[in-house]
Design an enzyme around this catalytic site. Structure first.
Site, short mmCIF file in Angstrom:
data_model
loop_
_atom_site.label_atom_id
_atom_site.label_comp_id
_atom_site.label_asym_id
_atom_site.label_seq_id
_atom_site.Cartn_x
_atom_site.Cartn_y
_atom_site.Cartn_z
N SER A 221 -23.63 -46.80 133.55
CA SER A 221 -24.42 -46.88 134.78
C SER A 221 -25.04 -45.52 135.15
CB SER A 221 -23.52 -47.34 135.93
OG SER A 221 -22.52 -46.38 136.16
N THR A 224 -22.47 -43.18 136.97
CA THR A 224 -21.53 -42.46 136.10
C THR A 224 -22.29 -41.39 135.30
OG1 THR A 224 -20.19 -44.46 135.95
CG2 THR A 224 -19.71 -42.72 134.37
N GLU A 242 -27.93 -42.88 128.30
CA GLU A 242 -28.58 -44.20 128.29
C GLU A 242 -28.03 -44.96 129.48
OE1 GLU A 242 -30.92 -45.17 126.41
OE2 GLU A 242 -30.79 -44.08 124.50
N CYS A 276 -28.58 -53.90 129.08
CA CYS A 276 -29.28 -52.83 129.79
C CYS A 276 -30.78 -53.10 129.84
CB CYS A 276 -28.99 -51.49 129.12
SG CYS A 276 -29.34 -51.48 127.37
#
Ligand code: NAD
Length: 468
Positions: A221, A224, A242, A276
Site C-alpha cells: 500500500s 506502508t 510498487e 494493484c
C-alpha cells in the site's frame, strides 16, 4: 513430484501461527514467524553468500535461475494448490493459481535471459567511457497478499540475476505460499542466496531499516510505502516502491461494447479485484453507456465465484476480513450515494468464507468513495461522461497513477487519449496485462522505480562508469 501436503509438511512449524483458508476457515498450515535475531541471521547469511554469488557472473547465475524455474515447474501443482488454499484464488480456471505459478516460471526464465552489456557512452578522440551495472549487495523484498508468489518472483528473479542476494518478507496473510515457493526455489539455488523471514509489519520494518540491506523492493500500500521511505532514510537503502493504484478505464463512444466486454470484465475482476493494476473506475461515454453496462453484466453473470478447489469457479473469496469490510463499506457508500446496482452488492450472510459477490454499480458521481478510494475487491463503479476532456480530467484527478486504459474501435482515437492519461502504463483495449519484457511501475503516489525487462535489472543494480 511433491503434493501440496508434502510441501506443507516440509514448511510447516507445528508451534507456529495458524493460517486459515479464506474460503472455508479451515487451517491450511502453521508458520513460524521470525524473531529479530533470526532476521539478523538471515541478513548476515545473505551478505556472506553475496560475493560468491556475484562472482559467478551472469551466465552461471542465469543457469541457476533456469534450474529454479525447472524446480517450480516440477512442483507446479503442489504450489498452485497451496496458493489457492491460502490466498483463495481458484486453482485452475481463469487467471488464477496455476496461472500465477506459470507466471513465476515465465519471469524466472525471462529474467535469466535478458542481455545486459556495458553501455558505451563516449568513444571518440576525446576518450572512452562506459556504464556498467554491478550488484548492490543484499536486497530486502517485502510483498503483499494478492499475488504472493508472482510478486515475490518479480522482486527476487531480477535481484538474483544481477548478483544480489535476497531476504524476502512475505505478507502476514499469505506467508505459506512464499515460504513454499522459496523452499522450492532453494532446491536449485546455492545456500543463503535466498532467505525468507515470515512475520508481520514489525519484521518488514526491521528489514527495511536493517543496516545490512542495500535495497528495498516493496510492493504494497501507499501508506506502508511512505513509512518505508521515511525509515530507509538513515541507511540510504535504495528503493523500488510498487504501491496502490486506482486505475481508470475510459470507454470511447466508438467502442464495440460486446467485443470488449470480456476483457473489461477480467481487467476489473481478475483475482476478485484484488490486483494493484486492476480496472477500478470505468468511465463510459453516454452514447454507449447502457450498452456497455449490459454487456459487462452479461459477461459477469457467467463467472462463478466460490471455493477455489471446486472446478467450476473462476473467482474466489476476498483474502481477509479487513479487505471484505473495506469492500462492503465502499459498496454501502455507493448505494447511499445514489448508485444504481446492476448486479451484486448484497452479500449472503452467514456463509463461511469472505465471499463478496461480483458487484457493478452505475450512475455514481465521480466523488463517491467507491470511485475515489482503492476498493481492491469485486465492486466496479461505472461513471457516465459526455465529453472526452471531462473523462480525461476525471481519470487524472486522483493522486495515484499505476495503470489506465482506453477502449475504442480506433487505434488512432485510443492513442490520442492514451497520450493524455497520467499513469505508468496505459493499455488499449485491455487492462492490467503485464509482460516480463515490458517495464512496469507507477507514477504519483503509486510509487517509483521499474520492474521487468532490462530496466528492471538496472533498478536492482548500482551504475558504475569507467572512463579513460
Ligand atoms: P500493505 O502495505 O498493508 O502490506 C505490504 C507488506 O508490507 C506486508 O508484507 C506487510 O507486513 C509489510 N509492512 C507493513 N508495515 C510495514 C512497515 N512499517 N515497514 C515495512 N513493511 C511493512 O499492503 P497489502 O494490503 O498487503 O497489499 C495491498 C496493497 O498493495 C494495495 O494497495 C495494492 O494496490 C498494492 N499493490 C501494489 C502492487 C504494484 O505492483 N504496484 C502490486 C500488488 C499490490
Amino acid at each position: 513430484m511433491n503434493t501440496c501436503q508434502d510441501l506443507l509438511s516440509a514448511i510447516t512449524d507445528p508451534s507456529g501461527r495458524e493460517i486459515l483458508d479464506p474460503a472455508t476457515g479451515e487451517v491450511v498450515g502453521t508458520v513460524h514467524e521470525s524473531t529479530t535475531a533470526e532476521l539478523d541471521d538471515a541478513v548476515a547469511a545473505a551478505r556472506a553468500a553475496q560475493p560468491d554469488w556475484a562472482g559467478l557472473g551472469h551466465a552461471k547465475r542465469s543457469e541457476y535461475l533456469h534450474r529454479a524455474a525447472d524446480a517450480v515447474e516440477a512442483n507446479a501443482e503442489a504450489l498452485a494448490e497451496l496458493l489457492s488454499r491460502e490466498q483463495g484464488k481458484p486453482v485452475k480456471n481463469g487467471p488464477n493459481a496455476a496461472f500465477e505459478v506459470g507466471g513465476c516460471v515465465g519471469w524466472l526464465r525471462a529474467s535469466a535471459d535478458f542481455p545486459l552489456e556495458p553501455e558505451v557512452l563516449v568513444d571518440d578522440e576525446s576518450g572512452y567511457a562506459e556504464m556498467q551495472y554491478v550488484p548492490l549487495g543484499v536486497v530486502g523484498a517485502i510483498g503483499p497478499w494478492n499475488w504472493p508468489m508472482m510478486i515475490t518472483v518479480w522482486q527476487v528473479a531480477a535481484s538474483l540475476r544481477m548478483g544480489n542476494t535476497v531476504v524476502v518478507k512475505p505478507s502476514e496473510y499469505t506467508p505459506l505460499s512464499v515460504v513454499g515457493l522459496v523452499h522450492v526455489l532453494n532446491q536449485a539455488l546455492p545456500a543463503d542466496v535466498l532467505r525468507v523471514v515470515p512475520g508481520g509489519g514489525e519484521v518488514g520494518k526491521a528489514l527495511s531499516t536493517h543496516e545490512g540491506v542495500d535495497k528495498i523492493m516493496f510492493t504494497g500500500s501507499t501508506k506502508t510505502g511512505q513509512a518505508i521511505m521515511r525509515a530507509a532514510a538513515d541507511g540510504l537503502a535504495r528503493l523500488t516502491l510498487e504501491l496502490g493504484g486506482n486505475d481508470a478505464g475510459v470507454v470511447l463512444p466508438d467502442v464495440d461494447a460486446r467485443a470488449v466486454a470480456g476483457d473489461l470484465f477480467w481487467g476489473a475482476f481478475i483475482n476478485t479485484g484484488q490486483t494493484c493494476a486492476a480496472l477500478k473506475r470505468l468511465y463510459v461515454h453516454e452514447d454507449v453507456y447502457e450498452e456497455v453496462c449490459e454487456a459487462l453484466v452479461e459477461v459477469a453473470r457467467q463467472m462463478p465465484m466460490g471455493n477455489g478447489r471446486e472446478e467450476q469457479n473462476v473467482l474466489g473469496p476476498l483474502q481477509n476480513k479487513q479487505q471484505y469490510d473495506i469492500v462492503a463499506g465502499l459498496v454501502g457508500d455507493a448505494k447511499k450515494g445514489g448508485g444504481r446496482v446492476l448486479m451484486g452488492g448484497d452479500p449472503v450472510a452467514e456463509q463461511p468464507g469472505y465471499f463478496y459477490p461480483t458487484t457493478i454499480i452505475a450512475d455514481l458521481p465521480n466523488d463517491n468513495p467507491l470511485v475515489t478510494q482503492e476498493q481492491f475487491g469485486p465492486a466496479l463503479p461505472v461513471i457516465r461522461y459526455s465529453d472526452v476532456d471531462e473523462a480525461v480530467a476525471m481519470a487524472n484527478g486522483l493522486d495515484v497513477g499505476l495503470g489506465a486504459s482506453v477502449w475504442s474501435s480506433s487505434t488512432d482515437n485510443a492513442m490520442a487519449v492514451a497520450q493524455r492519461l497520467e499513469a505508468g502504463t496505459v493499455w488499449i483495449n485491455k487492462h492490467g496485462a503485464v509482460d516480463p519484457r515490458i517495464p512496469f511501475g507507477g507514477i504519483k503516489k503509486s510509487g517509483f522505480g521499474l520492474e521487468f525487462g532490462v530496466e528492471g535489472l538496472k533498478s536492482v543494480a548500482a551504475s558504475k562508469v569507467i572512463s579513460r
